[in-house]
Design a protein around this motif. Sequence first.
Motif, PDB file in Angstrom:
ATOM      1  N   PHE A  14       3.214   0.108  -9.120  1.00 46.90           N
ATOM      2  CA  PHE A  14       1.804   0.458  -9.254  1.00 46.90           C
ATOM      3  C   PHE A  14       1.037  -0.635  -9.993  1.00 46.90           C
ATOM      4  O   PHE A  14       1.622  -1.489 -10.659  1.00 46.90           O
ATOM      5  CB  PHE A  14       1.662   1.793  -9.995  1.00 46.90           C
ATOM      6  CG  PHE A  14       2.192   2.977  -9.228  1.00 46.90           C
ATOM      7  CD1 PHE A  14       1.537   3.432  -8.091  1.00 46.90           C
ATOM      8  CD2 PHE A  14       3.348   3.630  -9.636  1.00 46.90           C
ATOM      9  CE1 PHE A  14       2.011   4.518  -7.373  1.00 46.90           C
ATOM     10  CE2 PHE A  14       3.831   4.722  -8.929  1.00 46.90           C
ATOM     11  CZ  PHE A  14       3.159   5.162  -7.794  1.00 46.90           C
ATOM     12  N   ILE A  30       8.173   1.932  -5.953  1.00 47.85           N
ATOM     13  CA  ILE A  30       6.746   1.608  -5.920  1.00 47.85           C
ATOM     14  C   ILE A  30       6.356   0.856  -7.189  1.00 47.85           C
ATOM     15  O   ILE A  30       6.668   1.282  -8.306  1.00 47.85           O
ATOM     16  CB  ILE A  30       5.887   2.884  -5.791  1.00 47.85           C
ATOM     17  CG1 ILE A  30       6.310   3.694  -4.554  1.00 47.85           C
ATOM     18  CG2 ILE A  30       4.402   2.519  -5.689  1.00 47.85           C
ATOM     19  CD1 ILE A  30       5.602   5.034  -4.414  1.00 47.85           C
ATOM     20  N   GLU A  90       1.474  -1.441  -4.720  1.00 50.28           N
ATOM     21  CA  GLU A  90       0.278  -0.600  -4.700  1.00 50.28           C
ATOM     22  C   GLU A  90      -0.675  -1.048  -5.802  1.00 50.28           C
ATOM     23  O   GLU A  90      -0.302  -1.088  -6.977  1.00 50.28           O
ATOM     24  CB  GLU A  90       0.676   0.867  -4.903  1.00 50.28           C
ATOM     25  CG  GLU A  90      -0.467   1.832  -5.169  1.00 50.28           C
ATOM     26  CD  GLU A  90      -1.570   1.778  -4.136  1.00 50.28           C
ATOM     27  OE1 GLU A  90      -2.732   1.618  -4.530  1.00 50.28           O
ATOM     28  OE2 GLU A  90      -1.258   1.892  -2.925  1.00 50.28           O
ATOM     29  N   LYS A  91      -1.923  -1.362  -5.424  1.00 53.09           N
ATOM     30  CA  LYS A  91      -2.889  -1.851  -6.414  1.00 53.09           C
ATOM     31  C   LYS A  91      -3.402  -0.745  -7.333  1.00 53.09           C
ATOM     32  O   LYS A  91      -3.892  -1.018  -8.422  1.00 53.09           O
ATOM     33  CB  LYS A  91      -4.062  -2.533  -5.721  1.00 53.09           C
ATOM     34  CG  LYS A  91      -4.983  -1.612  -4.951  1.00 53.09           C
ATOM     35  CD  LYS A  91      -6.150  -2.379  -4.342  1.00 53.09           C
ATOM     36  CE  LYS A  91      -7.097  -1.458  -3.588  1.00 53.09           C
ATOM     37  NZ  LYS A  91      -8.241  -2.208  -3.005  1.00 53.09           N
ATOM     38  N   ASN A 122     -10.440   1.460   2.734  1.00 52.83           N
ATOM     39  CA  ASN A 122     -10.036   1.347   1.339  1.00 52.83           C
ATOM     40  C   ASN A 122     -10.945   0.481   0.480  1.00 52.83           C
ATOM     41  O   ASN A 122     -10.837   0.500  -0.738  1.00 52.83           O
ATOM     42  CB  ASN A 122      -8.593   0.817   1.253  1.00 52.83           C
ATOM     43  CG  ASN A 122      -8.464  -0.607   1.787  1.00 52.83           C
ATOM     44  OD1 ASN A 122      -8.667  -1.574   1.060  1.00 52.83           O
ATOM     45  ND2 ASN A 122      -8.107  -0.730   3.063  1.00 52.83           N
ATOM     46  N   VAL A 158       7.376  -1.192  -2.608  1.00 55.30           N
ATOM     47  CA  VAL A 158       6.015  -0.840  -2.194  1.00 55.30           C
ATOM     48  C   VAL A 158       5.069  -1.374  -3.268  1.00 55.30           C
ATOM     49  O   VAL A 158       5.185  -0.998  -4.437  1.00 55.30           O
ATOM     50  CB  VAL A 158       5.839   0.684  -2.044  1.00 55.30           C
ATOM     51  CG1 VAL A 158       4.422   1.010  -1.570  1.00 55.30           C
ATOM     52  CG2 VAL A 158       6.870   1.257  -1.079  1.00 55.30           C
ATOM     53  N   GLY A 181       2.045   3.708   4.073  1.00 58.54           N
ATOM     54  CA  GLY A 181       3.079   3.137   3.218  1.00 58.54           C
ATOM     55  C   GLY A 181       4.135   4.151   2.833  1.00 58.54           C
ATOM     56  O   GLY A 181       5.339   3.842   2.811  1.00 58.54           O
ATOM     57  N   GLY A 227      -3.766   6.327  -1.588  1.00 59.87           N
ATOM     58  CA  GLY A 227      -4.754   5.556  -0.842  1.00 59.87           C
ATOM     59  C   GLY A 227      -6.119   6.216  -0.845  1.00 59.87           C
ATOM     60  O   GLY A 227      -6.670   6.560  -1.890  1.00 59.87           O
ATOM     61  N   VAL A 234       0.004   7.063  -5.945  1.00 59.22           N
ATOM     62  CA  VAL A 234       0.054   7.054  -4.486  1.00 59.22           C
ATOM     63  C   VAL A 234      -1.198   7.742  -3.939  1.00 59.22           C
ATOM     64  O   VAL A 234      -1.921   8.414  -4.665  1.00 59.22           O
ATOM     65  CB  VAL A 234       1.319   7.777  -3.964  1.00 59.22           C
ATOM     66  CG1 VAL A 234       2.575   7.117  -4.495  1.00 59.22           C
ATOM     67  CG2 VAL A 234       1.292   9.263  -4.315  1.00 59.22           C
ATOM     68  N   GLU A 269      -1.649  -5.663  -7.320  1.00 57.56           N
ATOM     69  CA  GLU A 269      -2.477  -6.076  -6.187  1.00 57.56           C
ATOM     70  C   GLU A 269      -1.979  -7.406  -5.643  1.00 57.56           C
ATOM     71  O   GLU A 269      -1.680  -8.330  -6.401  1.00 57.56           O
ATOM     72  CB  GLU A 269      -3.940  -6.205  -6.602  1.00 57.56           C
ATOM     73  CG  GLU A 269      -4.868  -6.533  -5.438  1.00 57.56           C
ATOM     74  CD  GLU A 269      -6.332  -6.504  -5.820  1.00 57.56           C
ATOM     75  OE1 GLU A 269      -7.174  -6.764  -4.930  1.00 57.56           O
ATOM     76  OE2 GLU A 269      -6.653  -6.211  -6.996  1.00 57.56           O
ATOM     77  N   GLY A 281       0.807  -1.213   0.000  1.00 55.89           N
ATOM     78  CA  GLY A 281       0.000   0.000   0.000  1.00 55.89           C
ATOM     79  C   GLY A 281       0.840   1.262   0.000  1.00 55.89           C
ATOM     80  O   GLY A 281       1.855   1.340   0.706  1.00 55.89           O
ATOM     81  N   ALA A 282       0.406   2.257  -0.801  1.00 48.05           N
ATOM     82  CA  ALA A 282       1.136   3.523  -0.899  1.00 48.05           C
ATOM     83  C   ALA A 282       0.264   4.693  -0.480  1.00 48.05           C
ATOM     84  O   ALA A 282       0.253   5.752  -1.110  1.00 48.05           O
ATOM     85  CB  ALA A 282       1.651   3.731  -2.324  1.00 48.05           C
TER      86      ALA A 282
END
Length: 486
Positions: free
Chosen positions: A101, A99, A36-37, A140, A34, A17, A43, A41, A104, A12-13
Amino acid sequence: MTPRTVQIAILGAGMGGLGMAIQLRRAGIDSFVVLEKGSDVGGTWRDNVYPGSGCDVPSHLYSFSFEPKLDWSRKFAKQPEIHDYQLHVTKKYGLRPFIRFNTEVADARFDEATGLWHIRTVAGEEITANVVVSALGQLNRPAYPKVEGLESFAGKQFHSARWDHDYDLKDKNVVVIGNGASAIQFVPEIVDKVKKLTIFQRSPNWVVPKDDRPYTDREQSMFQRFPWTVKLHRWMIYLTLERNYLAFIKDSFFSKLFEKAGRAELEKYIADPKLRAVLTPDYPAGCKRVLISNDWYPAIAKPNCETVTSPIARVTADAVVTHDGKSHPADTIIFSTGFETTTFLAPMKVLGLGGRDLNDVWAKGAEAHRGVAVSGFPNFFMLYGPNTNLGHNSIIFMIECQINYIMQAIDALKNPKLRWLDVRKTAEDAFNDELQQDMQKTVWAAGCSSWYKNAEGKVTNNWSSFTAKYWWQMRQLDLDEYSLVG
């Protein structure tokens, strides 16, 4: 794909995160990733872009203590400014190369033989890490109500956390299901645009005034020229909010003052005695989230706005029908029904020692040692985990306490003779027994239902005391509370 190995994997970012990644970089640790789904960045502040979206914690306290923002435009920042701050710290600390991106996580499995976590993404890639830090947060995954006939609705429907800005609400019959923290921000923004606004209320909220305004040019200049004044301002905000905890102690003098302020706000704006009765809570202030707003009551008192308390029976192609038989015309349905908060890491699966599933361990309610570690899941830590949410102060303060604690654990794991740390069950149970005992003194444990509790009525989200107590407990990692495996 060939597995990739890193020292630390952050999930999670969002604010947690990003804060964790920054402290790793400041400590000279670059072997981390990191996951991140999303595509950027932020959340919750990336996702919640509905009209009027903003924070109910003052701006200068809703930022990292080590990275103050000197030029907040107002006392309570709106979503765009908060997200800009997140983008700023991401750039300043060079986080983007770390990160991944649109990645998930499907599951994470601990391998006892190697002492490593094996993380599998939804795309099928595997990443191995010595330490996993979950920074998924509690807000989230949007929650949707189970209502008969929704699939037959011919109009537009969306969740407030997935706002469709391409859809024009002008002159529409809009139904809002839910009246919580998101609704009180976007309803005043849309009420004058729509033809009819119908709000379905399950229970009323305690609403108190919001001490919000833009910072003056003089204040902005002072903050820029004398950064120490920002620190002083931040401390004053913190102490004021910390005092507010006293209002959440059952039957306390301060709780009565809180309720008095809420009733005064209601009487100030709602003249209709029937509507006032509908909007008057029948539970102690704080049992559910207390909301702060200056424009909620004026908005729902407008002639084109109706508050409905009869439960929804079903949805038809062009209306919402309630149990009392009334049909409410609808071109649009907006779900302001909050988030799935008590399942925490779901739908991700986390498997620890002996293949134990964290979802099974938490079957009767999520809990963790100091909100960050769970026995049987070595080298696995959480930010904003069970019982670390607040009703009176800034979650960023709590997250920084947790990051400091986790950094000490990571430092301990630098010992080449140490493979993993696993919190002792006795330590975890003792911590949670004391926490739940303290919780009974608060309004959060009162009889109402809220997102702070699971289905069995156990408070799994909120911290039970002053944040100063949490800071004191988290300032130093106690290795005696952990099994050290070499």
